[in-house]
Design an enzyme around this catalytic site. Structure first.
Site, PDB file in Angstrom:
ATOM      1  CG  ASP A  33      -1.749  -1.249   1.323  1.00  0.00           C
ATOM      2  OD1 ASP A  33      -2.594  -1.459   0.450  1.00  0.00           O
ATOM      3  OD2 ASP A  33      -1.527  -2.041   2.268  1.00  0.00           O
ATOM      4  CD  GLU A  48      -1.098  -2.853  -6.856  1.00  0.00           C
ATOM      5  OE1 GLU A  48      -2.036  -3.410  -6.239  1.00  0.00           O
ATOM      6  OE2 GLU A  48      -1.208  -1.725  -7.354  1.00  0.00           O
TER       7      GLU A  48
END
Ligand code: TRH
Length: 409
Positions: free
Chosen positions: A44, A306
């Site tokens: 994040d 990610e």
């Protein structure tokens, strides 16, 4: 508590180091607030920090980054002081988002407001957004998915139920019609410099492992992953294989498995261990920019989540993805969607072996290193072509900035 509403379009001047003065800092400089709630791990904040720097350095925006977990942030950015409520780092104003309602000491509303990964903006901030004469561009930056539906939903507006505000969904993706993925303008040149310079590579190996680079007969593999039962099979196969494998393991969630395999109490940065054909080094977790050279120094990269998944693609080397696991195996269609893009032009046998290997690494089957490794030259060629294909979608920060500007006109 009384709240002072400043209906200003800009942040006050952000302190910036000379090296990071925005390229286009003038009256038209766009103020951007980026809100990041850290769920777990580093993805994040990893994505938000990268985006914040790109918007500041490459687009000349005045960026304020609200982050609720400065300790996670500090792992990627050691220059950050985790005890400070507000600070300027590399031309980005970092605010400790210490409680959900906090929106800075003085309420200021930016021109562009980004909520990362559907985190909830402070209600007082949203109310003030609605008060602004010129409404801010409000974007929800979603998680990356390679699935086809993403292109249909990218940039769709969603009207606010109470205020005269619309939020647009910004979907990263690997295909046309999506927001793309982050890529700094200087990234390819930095990789080319590293690959060209024997000295740079030797210096990197010395710093990372305390020794010289291995010879060309070794396969160099970086391993960044969550806990993964399949790793024991791989470690055994590497140990017993016919060719040397040099394994580079940044300290983290998989380190315990390495320690158990080598019969050590821990596998901490600076440790190394040999068994058969396998020589493993534990590396320190580096500042975020330090992660790319690890990918460039390796022949194959195991990545996760990610951001490292994206970096592996720009490294243009074969890679294996440990996708962030979701309840009810919701992550598996995402894994297959990425495989469909990446494996699209591979001949049948290497494509099927890639799929089996990625599936095994994500809990479906047992990884077969010999089968996978025989196709590495195909994967290496494909990795290069894929990086070029992915480049066609454009860099996420540039795509986002372009869209925001079109809305601000
Ligand atoms: O840490 P992650 O597992 O993050 C995940 C994913 O983003 C997932 O989608 C999300 O839902 C979850 O977090 C909450 O993996 P990721 O995304 O690769 O982030 C790791 C970051 O750490 C990336 O920015 C690279 C950085 N990094 C360093 O800065 N130094 C290092 O030494 C290493 C190994 C990584």
């Amino acid at each position: 508590m009384a709240v002072m509403f400043l209906r200003v379009a800009r942040h006050p001047t952000l302190p910036m180091t000379e090296a990071h003065t925005p390229a286009a800092a003038d009256d038209s400089t766009i103020a951007c607030d980026l809100f990041c709630a850290v769920i777990d791990n580093f993805g994040d904040i990893g994505v938000c920090w990268r985006l914040a720097r790109q918007l500041a350095h490459e687009h000349g925006w005045q960026v304020r980054l609200f982050v609720d977990d400065l300790h996670a942030f500090q792992k990627l950015c050691p220059a950050l002081d985790a005890s400070r409520a507000t600070q300027s780092v590399e031309g980005v104003l970092v605010e400790h988002w210490h409680e959900p309602g906090h929106a800075g000491d003085t309420l200021q509303i930016a021109d562009v407001v980004i909520e990362a990964f559907a985190c909830e903006l402070p209600p007082v901030y949203v109310a003030a957004m609605a008060e602004r004469v010129r409404k801010p561009v409000w974007l929800n930056l979603e998680y990356l998915s390679a699935e086809d539906w993403v292109a249909d939903f990218h940039l769709r507006p969603s009207p606010h139920p109470r205020y005269a505000l619309a939020k647009h969904f910004f979907f990263p993706g690997l295909g046309p019609g999506t927001g793309g993925v982050l890529k700094e303008r200087t990234l390819d040149a930095a990789r080319a410099d590293f690959e060209r310079s024997q000295d740079a590579r030797a210096a990197w190996w010395q710093r990372a492992t305390g020794g010289p680079p291995p010879g060309p007969e070794a396969t160099v593999i970086s391993l960044f992953a969550y806990e993964n039962p399949a790793v024991d099979h791989l470690l055994e196969q590497w140990r017993d294989g016919p060719a040397p494998v040099v394994l580079l393991v940044p300290e983290g969630r998989i380190s315990g498995a390495l320690a158990r395999f080598f019969g050590e109490p821990a596998f901490r940065a600076g440790s190394q261990a040999r068994r058969g054909a396998l020589h493993a080094h534990a590396l320190a977790f580096t500042e975020q920019r330090g992660y790319d050279p690890l990918l460039w120094a390796s022949d194959l990269n195991f990545v996760r989540g990610e951001d490292s998944f994206v970096r592996a693609q720009w490294a243009a080397r074969p890679f294996v993805w440990h996708i962030y696991p979701q309840p009810d195996d919701a992550h598996l269609p995402k894994l297959d969607a990425a495989l469909a893009h990446y494996g699209r032009t591979l001949p049948e046998a290497p494509r099927a072996a890639l799929e089996r290997f990625w599936h095994a690494w994500n809990g479906r089957g047992t990884p077969d290193w010999a089968e996978f490794a025989q196709h590495l030259p195909f994967y290496a060629a494909r990795a290069n072509a894929w990086a070029a294909e992915l480049g066609q979608v454009g860099d996420l920060a540039g795509n986002l900035a372009g869209f925001a500007k079109s809305q601000l006109k």
